[in-house]
Design a protein around this motif. Structure first.
Motif, PDB file in Angstrom:
ATOM      1  N   ALA A 140     -12.979   8.823  -8.921  1.00 14.64           N
ATOM      2  CA  ALA A 140     -13.272   8.190 -10.217  1.00 14.64           C
ATOM      3  C   ALA A 140     -12.582   6.842 -10.364  1.00 14.64           C
ATOM      4  N   THR A 141     -11.380   6.712  -9.802  1.00 17.52           N
ATOM      5  CA  THR A 141     -10.638   5.457 -10.002  1.00 17.52           C
ATOM      6  C   THR A 141     -10.812   4.496  -8.834  1.00 17.52           C
ATOM      7  N   GLY A 142     -11.241   5.009  -7.682  1.00 18.81           N
ATOM      8  CA  GLY A 142     -11.327   4.165  -6.495  1.00 18.81           C
ATOM      9  C   GLY A 142      -9.951   3.814  -5.944  1.00 18.81           C
ATOM     10  N   ARG A 143      -8.903   4.520  -6.418  1.00 13.78           N
ATOM     11  CA  ARG A 143      -7.543   4.265  -5.913  1.00 13.78           C
ATOM     12  C   ARG A 143      -7.075   5.457  -5.089  1.00 13.78           C
ATOM     13  N   ARG A 144      -5.974   5.294  -4.354  1.00 11.76           N
ATOM     14  CA  ARG A 144      -5.504   6.369  -3.476  1.00 11.76           C
ATOM     15  C   ARG A 144      -4.204   7.008  -3.941  1.00 11.76           C
ATOM     16  N   GLY A 145      -3.286   6.146  -4.355  1.00  5.85           N
ATOM     17  CA  GLY A 145      -1.908   6.598  -4.596  1.00  5.85           C
ATOM     18  C   GLY A 145      -1.827   7.641  -5.703  1.00  5.85           C
ATOM     19  N   LEU A 146      -0.707   8.332  -5.703  1.00  2.00           N
ATOM     20  CA  LEU A 146      -0.522   9.420  -6.656  1.00  2.00           C
ATOM     21  C   LEU A 146       0.913   9.384  -7.169  1.00  2.00           C
ATOM     22  N   LEU A 147       1.081   9.691  -8.448  1.00  2.00           N
ATOM     23  CA  LEU A 147       2.425   9.846  -9.005  1.00  2.00           C
ATOM     24  C   LEU A 147       2.708  11.340  -9.114  1.00  2.00           C
ATOM     25  N   ALA A 148       3.832  11.753  -8.549  1.00  2.00           N
ATOM     26  CA  ALA A 148       4.213  13.172  -8.628  1.00  2.00           C
ATOM     27  C   ALA A 148       5.725  13.238  -8.806  1.00  2.00           C
ATOM     28  N   PHE A 149       6.240  14.451  -9.017  1.00  2.00           N
ATOM     29  CA  PHE A 149       7.621  14.566  -9.480  1.00  2.00           C
ATOM     30  C   PHE A 149       8.529  15.306  -8.505  1.00  2.00           C
ATOM     31  N   THR A 150       9.798  14.968  -8.587  1.00  2.00           N
ATOM     32  CA  THR A 150      10.807  15.704  -7.831  1.00  2.00           C
ATOM     33  C   THR A 150      10.724  17.178  -8.224  1.00  2.00           C
ATOM     34  N   GLY A 151      10.870  18.046  -7.265  1.00  2.00           N
ATOM     35  CA  GLY A 151      10.890  19.487  -7.562  1.00  2.00           C
ATOM     36  C   GLY A 151       9.520  20.098  -7.762  1.00  2.00           C
ATOM     37  N   SER A 164       3.885  17.823  -3.593  1.00  2.00           N
ATOM     38  CA  SER A 164       5.010  18.707  -3.891  1.00  2.00           C
ATOM     39  C   SER A 164       6.330  18.050  -3.482  1.00  2.00           C
ATOM     40  N   GLY A 165       7.419  18.603  -3.997  1.00  2.00           N
ATOM     41  CA  GLY A 165       8.725  17.961  -3.836  1.00  2.00           C
ATOM     42  C   GLY A 165       9.229  17.853  -2.413  1.00  2.00           C
ATOM     43  N   GLY A 166       8.734  18.703  -1.510  1.00  3.69           N
ATOM     44  CA  GLY A 166       9.231  18.664  -0.138  1.00  3.69           C
ATOM     45  C   GLY A 166       8.558  17.599   0.715  1.00  3.69           C
ATOM     46  N   ALA A 167       7.577  16.892   0.149  1.00  2.83           N
ATOM     47  CA  ALA A 167       6.738  15.992   0.964  1.00  2.83           C
ATOM     48  C   ALA A 167       7.406  14.666   1.271  1.00  2.83           C
ATOM     49  N   THR A 168       6.848  13.987   2.261  1.00  2.00           N
ATOM     50  CA  THR A 168       7.379  12.672   2.627  1.00  2.00           C
ATOM     51  C   THR A 168       6.263  11.631   2.662  1.00  2.00           C
ATOM     52  N   ASP A 169       5.091  11.988   2.192  1.00  2.00           N
ATOM     53  CA  ASP A 169       3.945  11.098   2.296  1.00  2.00           C
ATOM     54  C   ASP A 169       4.143   9.846   1.426  1.00  2.00           C
ATOM     55  N   VAL A 170       3.869   8.695   2.008  1.00  2.00           N
ATOM     56  CA  VAL A 170       4.143   7.457   1.285  1.00  2.00           C
ATOM     57  C   VAL A 170       3.116   7.153   0.199  1.00  2.00           C
ATOM     58  N   ARG A 171       1.951   7.813   0.255  1.00  2.00           N
ATOM     59  CA  ARG A 171       0.964   7.545  -0.776  1.00  2.00           C
ATOM     60  C   ARG A 171       1.367   8.168  -2.110  1.00  2.00           C
ATOM     61  N   VAL A 172       2.376   9.018  -2.040  1.00  2.00           N
ATOM     62  CA  VAL A 172       2.832   9.657  -3.270  1.00  2.00           C
ATOM     63  C   VAL A 172       4.132   8.999  -3.718  1.00  2.00           C
TER      64      VAL A 172
END
Ligand code: PMP
Length: 451
Positions: A140-151, A164-172
């Motif tokens: 819907a937005t044509g964007r990739r990145g995501l905002l997510a939270f610690t934990g 999720s909090g254990g991830a290391t993906d840079v898109r998040v």
């Protein structure tokens, strides 16, 4: 000459099944390791094992069983479908059962949301619905990145793991989730939440922050697996404002908090926010697998087949789920969870006052957490004792020895989690807390350092 060995005595059902499980099942198995139980019968709060032992189940299928095990309205709904001759497998075709489920689900949603909502039936796990939500907002937005939270915890498939909090993906982009006890800013309360919100705003508005405009923000109104952290209502409203002002879709992951668990039918209702997407699973299937996303129709820009899957039409789950949703709604079980949860929280806090190994007690409704700490450790700055995962697993074991099933959560697996069914009676709540208090005292005695 070959000696004929006598055949070994057949292992008892209980021990034999557990033995065969340990020999055959994956090293990745989870709950089965800490809970050597072979459930054969269950009703309400109680599970009976193959060894004849009875347990009070405060894990509730990881928060799935809003009405406990085998509630009569759930069983009746399942029987009705089976006896009707309706097909059990229908892909994502329309059926009367699905129609009734969707109608009932919409009746529970905040009206401002339901009036303009679309629903996507997903593969049967919460994590698949999270994937669908991410795909939806990215399209819907044509964007990739995501905002997510610690934990955060959103599931075990790739996109959900990234969020999720254990991830290391840079898109998040990882943002601080408010927490009082171990506040990353060292202040806690409304002030700690406010600082986290300012950090979020700053990242989004600073053209050199390194955070491009994201496709969405995903959050849990109460973090469950992360250690039972209710988000303050003012903070949730602020996140809603921040995302709305910047045309960022807000995804509320209510997989665990939904269906009355936190004291309102949906946890977002407490802050009054209306998200753009809700991810729903666990209790909506009335103990059977079912997962959906519900979202503002404006986002419905993806193509046919954009999120397909063979098992998106579980008729028994839809019938069991519709019966569960209707029962929670008509019986006022969300309000019951609020009252009983507040009382249990108070009782757990009173217990904590007598046990220095309890660092913090928190929760909302019937989603409760007790964080265990090492009070003898060198004082840190700020002076919050370190988490005590070994003690937490000792408490879980002592609980099990007393016929009480609890699970651990939190960053360090040091939070004992209680997720009883919403049908819990006052007497059952007292029995749960009695056993827990006993188990806590026993674990504390057995792990106390000798002086
Ligand atoms: N989101 C949240 C908030 C959860 O608690 C969970 C499961 N604990 C999931 C997503 C993933 O659901 P599932 O295990 O059904 O994939």
């Amino acid at each position: 000459m070959a000696v004929t060995e006598p055949a070994p005595a057949p292992p008892s059902t209980h021990e034999g099944i557990l033995l065969r499980q340990s020999l055959r099942e994956s090293a990745a198995r989870t709950y089965a390791r800490a809970l050597p139980i072979v459930p054969v019968r269950a009703k309400g709060l109680t599970i009976e094992g193959a060894d004849g032992r009875r347990y009070l189940d405060c894990l509730s299928g990881a928060g799935t069983l809003a009405l406990g095990h085998n509630h009569p309205v759930v069983l009746e709904a399942i029987r009705k479908v089976v006896d009707s001759g309706a097909p059990l497998h229908v892909l994502d075709l329309a059926t009367p059962v699905k129609d009734a489920f969707t109608t009932e689900l919409y009746a529970t949603l905040p009206p401002a949301f339901a009036d303009d909502a679309r629903i996507q039936f997903c593969g049967p796990a919460g994590t698949d619905a999270v994937e669908a939500a991410l795909k939806l907002v990215r399209t819907a937005t044509g964007r990739r990145g995501l905002l997510a939270f610690t934990g955060a915890y959103h599931g075990m498939t790739a996109g959900a793991l990234d969020a999720s909090g254990g991830a290391t993906d840079v898109r998040v982009t990882r943002l601080p989730f408010p927490q009082d006890y171990r506040c990353p800013f060292g202040v806690g309360g409304e002030r700690g939440a406010e600082l986290g919100a300012r950090w979020t705003e700053n990242l989004l508005d600073d053209p050199k922050s390194g955070v491009p405009a994201p496709a969405g923000m995903i959050l849990e109104p109460v973090q469950g697996e992360g250690g039972v952290f209710p988000a303050p209502d003012t903070w949730l409203r602020r996140m809603r404002r921040i995302t709305a002002d910047r045309a960022i879709p807000l995804i509320a992951d209510e997989v665990q908090t939904g269906v009355g668990r936190t004291g309102t039918f949906w946890a977002v209702e407490q802050s009054g926010i209306v998200p753009d997407v809700m991810v729903l699973s666990k209790a909506i299937g009335g103990s059977l697998p079912l997962a959906v996303i519900v979202y503002r129709s404006e986002l419905d820009a993806w193509q046919p087949g954009a999120h397909a899957g063979t098992f998106r039409g579980n008729q028994l789950a839809m019938a069991a789920g519709a019966a569960t949703l209707a029962f929670v709604r008509t019986q006022g079980l969300a309000a019951r969870a609020a009252t009983l949860g507040a009382r249990m929280l108070g009782q757990l806090r009173a217990l904590a006052a007598a046990h220095p190994v309890v660092g913090d007690v928190r929760g909302r409704g019937l989603m409760l957490g007790v964080e265990l700490v090492d009070p003898f450790a060198e004082p840190a700055d700020p002076p919050i004792p370190p988490p005590a995962p070994q003690l937490a697993s000792a408490v879980r074991q002592e609980c099990l020895d007393r016929g009480l099933i609890v699970e651990l959560g939190g960053r360090h697996s040091a939070v004992v989690r209680l997720l009883p069914p919403l049908t819990l009676t006052d007497e059952q709540a007292a029995a749960v807390l009695d056993r827990f208090a006993d188990a806590l005292a026993a674990a504390e005695r057995s792990t106390r350092p000798k002086r």
